[in-house]
Design a protein around this motif. Structure first.
Motif, PDB file in Angstrom:
ATOM      1  N   HIS A 196      27.515  -9.571 -11.915  1.00  0.00           N
ATOM      2  CA  HIS A 196      26.688 -10.675 -12.400  1.00  0.00           C
ATOM      3  C   HIS A 196      27.262 -11.341 -13.639  1.00  0.00           C
ATOM      4  N   SER A 197      28.458 -10.963 -14.062  1.00  0.00           N
ATOM      5  CA  SER A 197      29.027 -11.561 -15.261  1.00  0.00           C
ATOM      6  C   SER A 197      30.502 -11.892 -15.032  1.00  0.00           C
ATOM      7  N   GLU A 198      31.043 -12.718 -15.931  1.00  0.00           N
ATOM      8  CA  GLU A 198      32.452 -13.069 -15.855  1.00  0.00           C
ATOM      9  C   GLU A 198      33.326 -11.842 -16.089  1.00  0.00           C
ATOM     10  N   LEU A 199      32.866 -10.927 -16.936  1.00  0.00           N
ATOM     11  CA  LEU A 199      33.621  -9.691 -17.163  1.00  0.00           C
ATOM     12  C   LEU A 199      33.724  -8.862 -15.892  1.00  0.00           C
ATOM     13  N   THR A 213      27.775 -11.494  -2.352  1.00  0.00           N
ATOM     14  CA  THR A 213      27.445 -10.557  -3.429  1.00  0.00           C
ATOM     15  C   THR A 213      28.584  -9.552  -3.546  1.00  0.00           C
ATOM     16  N   HIS A 214      29.018  -9.253  -4.773  1.00  0.00           N
ATOM     17  CA  HIS A 214      30.074  -8.270  -5.017  1.00  0.00           C
ATOM     18  C   HIS A 214      29.414  -6.985  -5.499  1.00  0.00           C
ATOM     19  N   MET A 215      29.503  -5.927  -4.709  1.00  0.00           N
ATOM     20  CA  MET A 215      28.953  -4.629  -5.101  1.00  0.00           C
ATOM     21  C   MET A 215      30.043  -3.824  -5.816  1.00  0.00           C
ATOM     22  N   LEU A 216      29.717  -3.293  -6.990  1.00  0.00           N
ATOM     23  CA  LEU A 216      30.700  -2.602  -7.826  1.00  0.00           C
ATOM     24  C   LEU A 216      30.287  -1.166  -8.102  1.00  0.00           C
TER      25      LEU A 216
END
Length: 218
Positions: free
Chosen positions: A22-25, A60-63
């Motif tokens: 959810h962030s640029e980082l 969505t990117h799951m990390l």
């Protein structure tokens, strides 16, 4: 009889989180992990489109993050008016559109040495934690089926153990085959299977953080 609901607090012992980016980082860390991993766990390509990805608004990117280090990630692409970024989509869309809610998993990457390496907070490795996060995300978003393109025979065999089957019309002996996994079937295994792995996928875990504003399914 007391039916009061009370969540059991669990301290994983270290910073370990499974969550949607959810962030640029997060995106910078994901780009670094892709360079370090060098290969898609499913056997596909990590190369994005030359131009802007038209599926990005539906992705969505799951990390999986351990001690501030990104160790695993995957993309969840929701079905939309664009369809899905499957190579076989023109041939399979008639079959796949019958699914109530459809998501494609792609570009799955794992930091070398972390795929099956057990940790106290990841007893089934980074891949197990990633699958847990994806399953719980799918349940919370009312997803009925997950599809994925597989170009690695060993991965195809492991997916079959989870209950994945080739999509009707896709050739399992082709260089790239499309598999489908029923979310309901995978959840049901958590209640009836003897393997503790399926119970782990459904078990409450404070490290799994899904309360994010993510793309809505169409």
């Amino acid at each position: 009889m007391d039916f009061t609901f009370s969540e059991t607090k669990r301290d994983p012992g270290r910073d370990c989180f499974v969550y949607p980016a959810h962030s640029e980082l997060d995106r910078i860390a994901l780009a670094g992990l892709r360079r370090r991993a060098g290969a898609d766990l499913l056997g596909g390509s990590l190369d994005g489109p030359a131009a802007a990805d038209p599926f990005a608004p539906h992705t969505t990117h799951m990390l999986v993050m351990v001690e501030g280090e990104l160790v695993a990630a995957t993309e969840l692409v929701a079905y939309s008016p664009l369809g899905l970024p499957l190579t076989e989509w023109p041939a399979l869309r008639g079959v796949l559109r019958r699914s109530r809610r459809l998501v494609q998993v792609r570009r799955t990457v794992v930091r070398p040495g972390h795929a099956d390496r057990p940790l106290p907070e990841l007893p089934h490795g980074a891949v197990g934690g990633l699958l847990k996060g994806c399953l719980q995300w799918a349940v919370s978003h009312d997803v009925s089926d997950v599809v994925m393109e597989v170009a690695a025979p060993g991965v195809a065999r492991r997916l079959a153990q989870l209950g994945a089957t080739p999509v009707e019309g896709s050739r399992p002996d082709a260089a790239v085959a499309t598999y489908r996994l029923s979310v309901n079937e995978l959840v049901a295994r958590g209640f009836r299977a003897g393997s503790p792995f399926y119970g782990y996928l459904l078990d409450y875990d404070e490290s799994v953080l899904l309360r994010e504003h993510v793309p809505a399914l169409v």
